[in-house]
Write an enzyme that holds these catalytic residues in place. Structure first.
Site, PDB file in Angstrom:
ATOM      1  N   LYS A  48      24.870  -5.423  -2.635  1.00 49.44           N
ATOM      2  CA  LYS A  48      23.722  -4.376  -1.950  1.00 49.44           C
ATOM      3  C   LYS A  48      22.462  -4.827  -2.762  1.00 49.44           C
ATOM      4  O   LYS A  48      23.100  -4.760  -3.872  1.00 49.44           O
ATOM      5  CB  LYS A  48      24.471  -3.020  -1.519  1.00 49.44           C
ATOM      6  CG  LYS A  48      25.508  -2.527  -0.481  1.00 49.44           C
ATOM      7  CD  LYS A  48      25.996  -1.708  -0.496  1.00 49.44           C
ATOM      8  CE  LYS A  48      26.235  -1.414  -2.230  1.00 49.44           C
ATOM      9  NZ  LYS A  48      27.124   0.066  -2.095  1.00 49.44           N
ATOM     10  N   GLY A  93      23.478   8.608  -0.154  1.00 43.86           N
ATOM     11  CA  GLY A  93      24.457   8.243   0.673  1.00 43.86           C
ATOM     12  C   GLY A  93      24.470   7.168   1.531  1.00 43.86           C
ATOM     13  O   GLY A  93      25.880   6.829   2.199  1.00 43.86           O
ATOM     14  N   THR A  94      23.970   6.360   1.074  1.00 45.17           N
ATOM     15  CA  THR A  94      23.257   4.904   1.369  1.00 45.17           C
ATOM     16  C   THR A  94      24.872   4.249   1.779  1.00 45.17           C
ATOM     17  O   THR A  94      25.382   3.476   2.816  1.00 45.17           O
ATOM     18  CB  THR A  94      22.447   4.180   1.161  1.00 45.17           C
ATOM     19  OG1 THR A  94      22.284   4.499   0.098  1.00 45.17           O
ATOM     20  CG2 THR A  94      21.252   4.667   1.785  1.00 45.17           C
ATOM     21  N   GLY A  95      25.163   4.120   0.458  1.00 42.26           N
ATOM     22  CA  GLY A  95      26.939   2.749   0.035  1.00 42.26           C
ATOM     23  C   GLY A  95      27.749   3.743   0.366  1.00 42.26           C
ATOM     24  O   GLY A  95      28.363   3.018   0.563  1.00 42.26           O
ATOM     25  N   CYS A  96      27.921   5.041   0.251  1.00 46.17           N
ATOM     26  CA  CYS A  96      29.067   5.870   1.310  1.00 46.17           C
ATOM     27  C   CYS A  96      29.492   5.366   2.976  1.00 46.17           C
ATOM     28  O   CYS A  96      29.957   4.930   3.147  1.00 46.17           O
ATOM     29  CB  CYS A  96      29.038   7.396   1.410  1.00 46.17           C
ATOM     30  SG  CYS A  96      29.040   7.754  -1.164  1.00 46.17           S
ATOM     31  N   THR A 104      17.883   8.802   1.085  1.00 43.81           N
ATOM     32  CA  THR A 104      18.889   7.587   0.404  1.00 43.81           C
ATOM     33  C   THR A 104      20.099   7.699   0.385  1.00 43.81           C
ATOM     34  O   THR A 104      20.763   7.266   0.060  1.00 43.81           O
ATOM     35  CB  THR A 104      17.802   6.122  -0.434  1.00 43.81           C
ATOM     36  OG1 THR A 104      17.981   7.062  -1.498  1.00 43.81           O
ATOM     37  CG2 THR A 104      17.333   5.886   0.307  1.00 43.81           C
TER      38      THR A 104
END
Length: 263
Positions: A173, A207-210, A205
């Site tokens: 990412k 929690g974007t990865g979760c 932003t």
């Protein structure tokens, strides 16, 4: 209805971790189950405390789900300690969970550490070889591969190294790259695919990865091919960022009610 399982930490602020994963699963039309491996006290400003769940309790959660609500796809997020990483890896192997998405959560958006240093090598050795997909950001890709990741070319190389370490595929990412565009790089044995979008001017932003890894997991649970699941998840994440509610005084949560593809 298909079942998706998240194995991760709880976020008291509701924007990341188990809470974000379950919201995302629901939006994609899959039934979400969870095994909580850590409790966190956090909000949009940062992480104030982390309390790992006793290993026996994590095992009990996983065995209860495996016996009655077996998942079609699984993701892991924050795992906190080396012991918990080993325990979760053993459970994935024991139950033969194949559609497994590894989100190697190591550092929060706020900069707070979410995985102890001793666990990093265990993630590399025990979880990567089980993963249908690993979804590191630039910092996590650098930790896992042992090489700096600062450019799109670095991302491509990191993805190939992650496959050499045992992952079936890697989505590196690029949200932390400089510039007006965001590029994510999907690396599979068949080759490379870039996903590029204009950068959004937002501080929401958290929690974007979760959210992204949960959306991919939901797509896999629904039987979508990997590339379609990744593309759908990135589209959903972009809409969730665009329509974020602007809550809190720091890195705010996304809008998990953003439109998702039909199941």
């Amino acid at each position: 209805m298909r079942i998706a399982l998240t194995i991760a930490g709880s976020d008291s602020g509701g924007g990341a971790g188990i809470q974000a994963d379950l919201k995302t699963f629901h939006q994609f039309g899959v039934y979400g189950t969870s095994a909580i491996v850590a409790l966190t006290a956090q909000n949009t400003l940062g992480v104030h405390a982390v309390h790992p769940v006793p290993e026996a309790m994590v095992t009990a959660q996983l065995e209860a789900l495996a016996g009655d609500l077996p998942p079609a796809a699984v993701k892991t997020g924050m795992l906190a300690t080396a012991g918990l990483v080993r325990l979760v890896a053993a459970a994935i192997r024991r139950h033969g969970w194949r559609e497994y998405v590894l989100d190697p959560v190591m550092v929060a958006t706020s900069g707070d550490r979410l995985l102890d240093a001793a666990a990093e090598a265990v993630v590399r050795a025990e979880l990567l070889p089980l993963a249908a997909l690993v979804t590191p950001n630039l910092d996590e890709a650098a930790i896992l591969t042992g090489e700096p990741v600062r450019t799109v070319a670095d991302m491509e190389l990191a993805g190939r190294r992650l496959l050499a370490l045992g992952a079936a595929s890697a989505l590196v990412k690029g949200g932390h790259l400089e510039g007006d565009t965001m590029t994510d790089v999907l690396v599979t044995p068949a080759g490379l695919r870039h996903f590029t979008r204009p950068r959004l001017a937002t501080s929401s932003t958290h929690g974007t990865g979760c959210t992204l890894s949960a959306a991919i997991t939901a797509g896999l649970a629904l039987g979508r091919p990997l590339q379609a699941a990744v593309a759908d998840a990135l589209d959903y994440l972009y809409r969730a960022l665009q329509s974020a509610p602007g809550l809190g005084g720091g890195h705010g949560p996304l809008n998990h009610r953003a439109a998702a593809p039909e199941p």
